[in-house]
Design a protein around this motif. Sequence first.
Motif, PDB file in Angstrom:
ATOM      1  N   GLU A 165       0.826  -1.210   0.000  1.00  0.00           N
ATOM      2  CA  GLU A 165       0.000   0.000   0.000  1.00  0.00           C
ATOM      3  C   GLU A 165       0.859   1.258   0.000  1.00  0.00           C
ATOM      4  O   GLU A 165       0.610   2.208  -0.757  1.00  0.00           O
ATOM      5  CB  GLU A 165      -0.915  -0.002   1.234  1.00  0.00           C
ATOM      6  N   VAL A 166       1.909   1.253   0.839  1.00  0.00           N
ATOM      7  CA  VAL A 166       2.818   2.400   0.901  1.00  0.00           C
ATOM      8  C   VAL A 166       3.553   2.560  -0.434  1.00  0.00           C
ATOM      9  O   VAL A 166       3.728   3.687  -0.935  1.00  0.00           O
ATOM     10  CB  VAL A 166       3.830   2.225   2.055  1.00  0.00           C
ATOM     11  N   ASP A 168       2.548   1.660  -3.396  1.00  0.00           N
ATOM     12  CA  ASP A 168       1.634   2.165  -4.416  1.00  0.00           C
ATOM     13  C   ASP A 168       1.502   3.685  -4.316  1.00  0.00           C
ATOM     14  O   ASP A 168       1.492   4.389  -5.336  1.00  0.00           O
ATOM     15  CB  ASP A 168       0.258   1.521  -4.275  1.00  0.00           C
ATOM     16  N   GLU A 169       1.391   4.195  -3.081  1.00  0.00           N
ATOM     17  CA  GLU A 169       1.305   5.639  -2.886  1.00  0.00           C
ATOM     18  C   GLU A 169       2.603   6.316  -3.314  1.00  0.00           C
ATOM     19  O   GLU A 169       2.587   7.365  -3.980  1.00  0.00           O
ATOM     20  CB  GLU A 169       1.007   5.953  -1.422  1.00  0.00           C
ATOM     21  N   LYS A 170       3.737   5.706  -2.939  1.00  0.00           N
ATOM     22  CA  LYS A 170       5.040   6.263  -3.297  1.00  0.00           C
ATOM     23  C   LYS A 170       5.237   6.245  -4.806  1.00  0.00           C
ATOM     24  O   LYS A 170       5.754   7.203  -5.388  1.00  0.00           O
ATOM     25  CB  LYS A 170       6.148   5.446  -2.617  1.00  0.00           C
ATOM     26  N   GLY A 172       3.000   6.448  -7.086  1.00  0.00           N
ATOM     27  CA  GLY A 172       2.208   7.500  -7.707  1.00  0.00           C
ATOM     28  C   GLY A 172       2.929   8.834  -7.693  1.00  0.00           C
ATOM     29  O   GLY A 172       2.923   9.575  -8.679  1.00  0.00           O
TER      30      GLY A 172
END
Length: 299
Positions: A165-166, A168-170, A172
């Motif tokens: 999850e982290v 994926d955010e990074k 982006g």
Amino acid sequence: MIEKRIIKIIIFSILVGFGLSLIFFFLFDVATALNVIIFVLIGTALILFYSLWENEKKIKEMERTFPIFLINLRKNIEAGVPTAKAFIAAAEQNYGNLTKYFRTFAKKIKLGVPITEALEYLKKNFSASRKLVNSINILSQTVRSGYGMSSTIYSVSEYILKILEVEDEKRGVLNQFTLIFYAVTVILGVIILTMIKILIPILSEIPGFFADPCQTPVGFEIAICELFKSISYLFKSTIPQTYYMFGILSLVTLLQAIFGGIIIGIGVENSLIKGFIHSLILFSLIFFMFLVSARIGLI
């Protein structure tokens, strides 16, 4: 594994490009040799991009599938199924493209192979992901101890899911920086093309505005001027009168593309190998911008 393969591709491409360029240099001219080098680099960029894309796709699939296996395993453990049977039952579920690895893992346990040794098989096949290697090591240690199996499996699966999850955010955010670098390179290319088309012809008509050392080159200047002439001929069917400025500006733009890609790799993706791939992609993009612009008469 993937980085070793990429390094081999790069070394092989360099050797092939260098060898072919020497052959074409002696048979034809510098421009033809440069053409060979350019197209070898572009071909290498495409191969590396495909290899990297396939590897990233495989890693992503492994990292998103393994927590599902752990969840199924935890359900079996909590239901009171013996450890070996719990692993077998979880491994015999459907996991898409990775099903074959889990089924082989289950067969090993059925044949009497200790769970810890069977886990080494999974670790070997999932070695492209450091997260999965660490998770399997923890799982193996838990099997050896025999304590806290359910809680450990839950913690490991949550760890992987949180990290994904982290990431994926990074990813982006980092993709935005990558797009900015690509946009800067393209914008610079457009500016340089505009200068070549409009500004240089105007300035060249002004007496004494800029000195052209290629008018009367001496010593090392001869080699430099021949390089600029070859670069000009590389893009245009005829060598322009202002090939000195054309060569400088196009070379600067191509070098910016190369170093821009390396900056993306080191600063954004934390990988020099990926930096070389971005460099080759940006180089190819700028090269074709200049080639197409020259061949259709824009410059």
